[in-house]
Structures are given as structure tokens and as C-alpha cells.
Design a protein around this motif. Structure first.
Motif, PDB file in Angstrom:
ATOM      1  N   THR A 274       4.710   0.259 -12.331  1.00  0.00           N
ATOM      2  CA  THR A 274       4.830   1.715 -12.362  1.00  0.00           C
ATOM      3  C   THR A 274       5.513   2.171 -13.640  1.00  0.00           C
ATOM      4  O   THR A 274       5.077   3.126 -14.292  1.00  0.00           O
ATOM      5  N   VAL A 275       6.587   1.455 -14.025  1.00  0.00           N
ATOM      6  CA  VAL A 275       7.295   1.814 -15.255  1.00  0.00           C
ATOM      7  C   VAL A 275       6.372   1.669 -16.460  1.00  0.00           C
ATOM      8  O   VAL A 275       6.339   2.531 -17.347  1.00  0.00           O
ATOM      9  N   LEU A 276       5.585   0.580 -16.457  1.00  0.00           N
ATOM     10  CA  LEU A 276       4.646   0.355 -17.567  1.00  0.00           C
ATOM     11  C   LEU A 276       3.648   1.498 -17.654  1.00  0.00           C
ATOM     12  O   LEU A 276       3.375   2.017 -18.748  1.00  0.00           O
ATOM     13  N   ALA A 277       3.113   1.923 -16.498  1.00  0.00           N
ATOM     14  CA  ALA A 277       2.134   3.010 -16.496  1.00  0.00           C
ATOM     15  C   ALA A 277       2.768   4.301 -17.013  1.00  0.00           C
ATOM     16  O   ALA A 277       2.176   5.023 -17.817  1.00  0.00           O
ATOM     17  N   LEU A 278       4.000   4.585 -16.575  1.00  0.00           N
ATOM     18  CA  LEU A 278       4.715   5.778 -17.042  1.00  0.00           C
ATOM     19  C   LEU A 278       4.880   5.740 -18.551  1.00  0.00           C
ATOM     20  O   LEU A 278       4.627   6.714 -19.259  1.00  0.00           O
ATOM     21  N   PHE A 279       5.311   4.561 -19.055  1.00  0.00           N
ATOM     22  CA  PHE A 279       5.561   4.394 -20.489  1.00  0.00           C
ATOM     23  C   PHE A 279       4.272   4.588 -21.274  1.00  0.00           C
ATOM     24  O   PHE A 279       4.238   5.294 -22.284  1.00  0.00           O
ATOM     25  N   GLU A 280       3.183   3.980 -20.773  1.00  0.00           N
ATOM     26  CA  GLU A 280       1.923   4.051 -21.502  1.00  0.00           C
ATOM     27  C   GLU A 280       1.363   5.455 -21.517  1.00  0.00           C
ATOM     28  O   GLU A 280       0.691   5.844 -22.465  1.00  0.00           O
ATOM     29  N   THR A 281       1.639   6.214 -20.450  1.00  0.00           N
ATOM     30  CA  THR A 281       1.107   7.572 -20.399  1.00  0.00           C
ATOM     31  C   THR A 281       1.861   8.490 -21.352  1.00  0.00           C
ATOM     32  O   THR A 281       1.311   9.447 -21.866  1.00  0.00           O
ATOM     33  N   SER A 282       3.132   8.152 -21.597  1.00  0.00           N
ATOM     34  CA  SER A 282       3.961   9.086 -22.362  1.00  0.00           C
ATOM     35  C   SER A 282       3.979   8.767 -23.847  1.00  0.00           C
ATOM     36  O   SER A 282       4.678   9.419 -24.599  1.00  0.00           O
ATOM     37  N   ILE A 283       3.237   7.760 -24.291  1.00  0.00           N
ATOM     38  CA  ILE A 283       3.348   7.374 -25.694  1.00  0.00           C
ATOM     39  C   ILE A 283       1.955   7.209 -26.290  1.00  0.00           C
ATOM     40  O   ILE A 283       0.982   6.963 -25.573  1.00  0.00           O
ATOM     41  N   ALA A 284       1.858   7.382 -27.604  1.00  0.00           N
ATOM     42  CA  ALA A 284       0.565   7.245 -28.280  1.00  0.00           C
ATOM     43  C   ALA A 284       0.502   5.891 -28.976  1.00  0.00           C
ATOM     44  O   ALA A 284       1.530   5.305 -29.289  1.00  0.00           O
TER      45      ALA A 284
END
Lengths: 315, 221
Positions: A274-284
């Protein structure tokens, strides 16, 4: 005897769980993007479909091209076997340490890069060269993290480090925090996740891993995809094992403790997903020229972890 | 056991401030720099709050509050506003290679440790390591001021340096509140002066790149 049984359970668990973990990350990402997203079990179906399909092989391909998917998958799977997930009481635990882990992952990467160049298409070569660029930066950082952890705990064995952290030998330490940050950065690079590489891209200019495996189809592609999924689970297990081994069963544990260890492992893995998905969604995604800064940063953080270890020794 | 824990947490927060210092060196976009600076100030407030809790010193709560309100909220917002007003929010700086800056940064951390540990041989362990961390933050702020061309990032470097000073002050026992408040206000005044200065520089040179200042020889050209 229990070590053998637990080792087999561990080997099967890692492979059985890996597609679900990948599916979970994709599902959370889709939800965060406002899409409905496929079921988390979709990767199982994808793998099954690929296994049913015919493998198309280019005329110019050599035996390396055929062997690479299996070697890659075997190396990654073996690497996953030596990272403790729910218990430290594994048959392979004493034989394998973090340096062997780095070597196995390097072997898998080497074969994928070879296969990328084997057919002789432009994209494969481009992907291989970029993959090697990332590897040459990520591996020193990973080894540096290993060294700082082994300085802290006095061993390079993952099971030993986990047991040491569990027994409160380290406690809250600056070095551990810095090593965790460095390890996360390396894990992102090793798995080709977003700031470094986009796992979902098919845009030629930005792909790294996808470019290498562009020629694969059928069962070969299934092996390579599965290797990628196992690698993701492996790194989550590694971070869970080294930095938050709470709940892990230790040698001589009874069934209840093993069940707790299993539950803790599942909880940690899906939380990290979940943390990985959050991180990936918030960064380019970053430019290729920025890789060196990012992974150099990881190397320096690991170096700082070592420096601060000596400081707390001196104080 | 408890003393050990309080020591470790203090360290961890100090290390977070230091990591944010490295984050400042790593970022090249102005708005990302400002966000990282706000994060550093937040970590500083946490450090002050933790020290207030551990040392049982109520005046450190005031320090934490000042850091939180002024540095984590007011200054970043003001700088964001300035950057928007000046129309430079898309600036990407390529002054010195980021990799080299980071390597120099690690060397500075090693230097400050080598310097602080022998000098403070008699002090309590808590103070010594925090002092080493704080000195590293100060040196990283100085490094940022040296390596950046843009006036706004130089000011952020100055503020980061000041964060390091506060970090040193909260870990040593007995910094008077009056000093603390006067520092906080002088930073605010400096911030306002810098803001006016930015507009003047841009009016004169159509840029905030301070390299233009180096060759400027007054009105005598």
C-alpha cells in the motif's frame, strides 16, 4: 526436521504469494487513480494465460534467449528462499547471507540483460544498457547497506540480523534508520518502480525493463513476469525481515507462534504494498540522467549509516 | 532503559533534520526545496518538543512552537508566495552537479563528527552526538549557500543553517528563552528584508541569479 518443512513451506509461500502482492499494488494504484482496477488475483490469470500461449522466438535468437527466462526465475526464486519471511528457522538460513543475495540478484539481472541483447533489436540493447547503468549504481549501494547492517549486528546473515533486532540488540538507532532509507531507495531501483522505471509503461523512450523483454512471449514471458513478481515480494520480505522483524517465529517456535509469524508477514507485505502504491502515485518518473543522483544518494545514506555507527560506538 | 530510549529518539529526530538537510542539497526545483525546508523545520520542532519532554523544560515547548509556527508554516508560505510573485516557480537549478554536492556534504558530516567528538570529551553523551548532528546541519546549510546561484535557495540555505543552530541549542541544557525568541524574530525580519531584496535584485538584473552581482560594478559602467 522442522527447518526442512518450514523451508519448503517458505519456498512455496513466496511463489504463491508473489502474484497476489503485485495484484494488490496494482489494485491500490488503480483505486488511487480513480479507476476501478482489476481484481488482485488478475496476475494469476495473466500468468496462466501466458503459459497456455505459444512462445514465438526470433530467427536470430540463440540458446541464451531460451535459457534466460528460466535462469532468471531460478536465481530470483533461490534468492527469495534465503530471505526469512515468517520464521528465521530455515534450512538455508545459515548457508546464505546478504552478499549471496546480492550476487543471486546480480546473476538474474545479468541474464536478463544478455537476453535483451541476444536478438539484436535496438530496443533490447537500449534496455540492457540502461539496466546495467542502474545495476552499477544500485549494487554498491545495496552492498553498503549490507555492510552497515553487518557492522551493527556482527553478521551478514539475514536471519541473524533479524534475530538480533528482535532481541533488542540494536534498539532505535540512527544507523538503522539511515540504512532503511538507503535500502528503500535501492529496492525501488532494483524492482524498476516509478521514480526509476515505470512497470506499466510501453512508451519506448522511458522503458528499461520492458525494453529488454520486448521480444519474449508465451511461457518465456510468463517466467520473466513471475521473476519480477517474486523479486518485488523478496524485497518487501527483506525490508520486513531486516528492519521490522516483529512477530517473526524463531527457532523452536510452536504452531501458534508460526501462525503469528505468518499473519505478521502478510500484514507487513500488504502494508508495504500500500505504501509503495501511495508513493508511486504521488511521484513522477525521473530522467535517466538523474539516476546517478538518486542511487548515489542511497550509497551516501548507507555510508552515513556506517559513520554514525562509529560515532555511537565512540560515545 | 527509559534514559536509553529518550536518547535514541532524540538522535533519530536529529538525524531526520540532517536527512532533510541532504534533501535540500538534492532538490533542484525551487518549490521542492521550499517543501523540504518546511519538513526540516517540522522535524526541528519535533526535536525541540522531545527535548522539552525529556528534560522537563517547559520553555523548550515555546521553542518547539516557534519552530512550528514561524519556520514550518510562516517562512515557507512567505517564500512560496514570493516565488509565485516573482514568477520563478518553474526554475530548475543546474549550478553544481548534485552528486558532487552530496559527496562534499558527507565529507562535511564526517568533518563535524571528527571535530565535535574530541572537543566535547567531557560532555554528556546525549549532548555530544546531537552537537555533531547539529554542526553537520549548519555546515550543510553553508554548503547550500555556496553551491547555489539563485538568491531564494541561498536564503533557504541560510535558514537551514539557523535550523542547525537551534538544534544545537535545544540539545544543550539552558538556552534562555529571551535569546531564543530574539533569534526567531531576527530570522523573520531577515526574511522580510530578503523579500524586499529579491524584488530589488530582479528589478535591476531581470534575474535572481546572483552571478550577475559578481560582475556588477555600480553605476560607473
Amino acid at each position: 526436521m522442522t527447518a526442512i518443512l518450514l523451508q519448503f513451506a517458505h519456498i512455496l509461500l513466496v511463489v504463491a504469494l508473489a502474484p497476489l502482492v503485485t495484484g494488490w499494488v496494482r489494485l491500490v494504484k488503480a483505486r488511487l487513480n480513480g479507476r476501478c482496477g482489476p481484481s488482485p488475483f488478475q496476475p494469476y490469470r495473466d500468468l496462466y494465460r501466458l503459459l497456455q500461449k505459444e512462445a514465438v522466438i526470433a530467427h536470430s535468437a540463440s540458446w541464451i534467449f531460451r535459457a534466460a527466462p528460466y535462469v532468471t526465475f531460478a536465481a530470483v526464486w533461490l534468492a527469495a528462499c534465503i530471505v526469512p519471511t515468517f520464521t528465521t528457522d530455515l534450512l538455508l538460513a545459515p548457508a546464505a547471507d546478504l552478499i549471496a543475495l546480492v550476487a543471486l540478484l546480480g546473476l538474474a539481472r545479468f541474464w536478463t540483460a544478455l537476453a535483451g541483447m541476444d536478438v539484436g533489436t535496438a530496443f533490447g540493447g537500449l534496455g540492457s544498457s540502461r539496466e546495467m547503468l542502474i545495476a552499477s549504481l544500485a549494487e554498491p549501494a545495496m552492498l553498503m547497506v549490507t555492510f552497515s547492517l553487518s557492522l551493527l549486528s556482527g553478521s551478514t546473515s539475514a536471519a541473524h540480523i533479524a534475530a538480533f533486532v528482535l532481541s533488542g540488540g540494536i534498539g532505535l538507532s540512527v544507523s538503522l534508520g539511515l540504512a532503511l532509507a538507503a535500502m528503500v531507495m535501492v529496492a525501488i531501483a532494483e524492482n524498476g518502480r516509478i521514480p526509476i522505471d515505470n512497470p506499466a509503461t510501453h512508451l519506448e523512450l522511458t522503458m528499461v525493463h520492458e525494453a529488454m523483454v520486448l521480444e519474449y512471449s508465451g511461457r518465456h514471458l510468463a517466467m520473466i513476469e513471475a521473476a519480477g513478481m517474486v523479486r518485488l515480494t523478496l524485497f518487501m520480505a527483506l525490508i520486513g525481515c531486516l528492519f521490522m522483524p516483529w512477530g517473526m517465529a524463531r527457532p523452536g517456535a510452536d504452531l501458534a507462534e508460526i501462525a503469528i509469524g505468518l499473519g505478521a508477514f502478510l500484514g507487513k507485505t500488504f502494508a508495504l504494498g500500500t505504501v509503495l502504491a501511495l508513493f508511486e502515485t504521488s511521484i513522477a518518473k525521473m530522467r535517466v540522467f538523474r539516476y546517478a543522483d538518486f542511487l548515489g544518494g542511497a550509497l551516501l545514506l548507507a555510508l552515513l549509516a556506517t559513520i554514525f555507527h562509529y560515532v555511537s560506538e565512540a560515545v | 532503559m527509559f534514559a536509553h530510549l529518550s536518547y535514541d529518539v532524540a538522535h533519530l529526530i536529529g538525524a531526520t533534520v540532517l536527512m532533510a538537510g541532504f534533501g535540500l542539497l538534492y532538490q533542484r526545483r525551487l518549490q521542492a526545496v521550499l517543501n523540504t525546508f518546511a519538513f526540516q523545520a517540522l522535524a526541528l520542532a519535533a526535536a525541540a518538543g522531545w527535548q522539552a519532554h525529556v528534560q522537563n523544560a517547559p520553555h523548550l515547548w515555546a521553542t518547539a512552537g516557534i519552530a512550528l509556527v514561524f519556520k514550518a508554516l510562516l517562512v515557507p508560505f512567505a517564500l512560496h508566495w514570493l516565488v509565485e510573485r516573482l514568477g520563478i516557480h518553474r526554475t530548475v537549478e543546474t549550478a553544481l552537479s548534485i552528486g558532487w554536492t552530496m559527496i562534499v556534504g558527507v565529507a562535511l558530516v564526517a568533518l563535524s563528527i571528527m571535530l565535535v567528538l574530541p572537543v566535547t570529551a567531557g560532555a554528556a553523551a546525549l549532548t555530544r552526538e546531537s552537537l555533531a548532528l547539529a554542526m553537520s546541519v549548519v555546515l550543510l546549510g553553508l554548503l547550500m549557500m555556496i553551491t547555489r546561484h539563485n538568491a531564494v535557495t541561498q536564503v533557504v540555505g541560510f535558514m537551514a543553517l539557523e535550523n542547525g543552530l537551534i538544534l544545537a541549542a535545544v540539545s544543550a541544557k539552558g538556552m534562555p528563552l529571551v535569546v531564543e525568541i530574539s533569534i526567531a524574530f531576527s530570522v523573520l525580519v531577515a526574511m522580510i528584508l530578503f523579500g524586499i531584496f529579491f524584488f530589488r535584485i530582479r528589478e535591476r538584473f531581470d534575474s535572481l541569479d546572483v552571478q550577475y552581482l559578481e560582475t556588477f560594478r555600480g553605476d560607473r559602467q
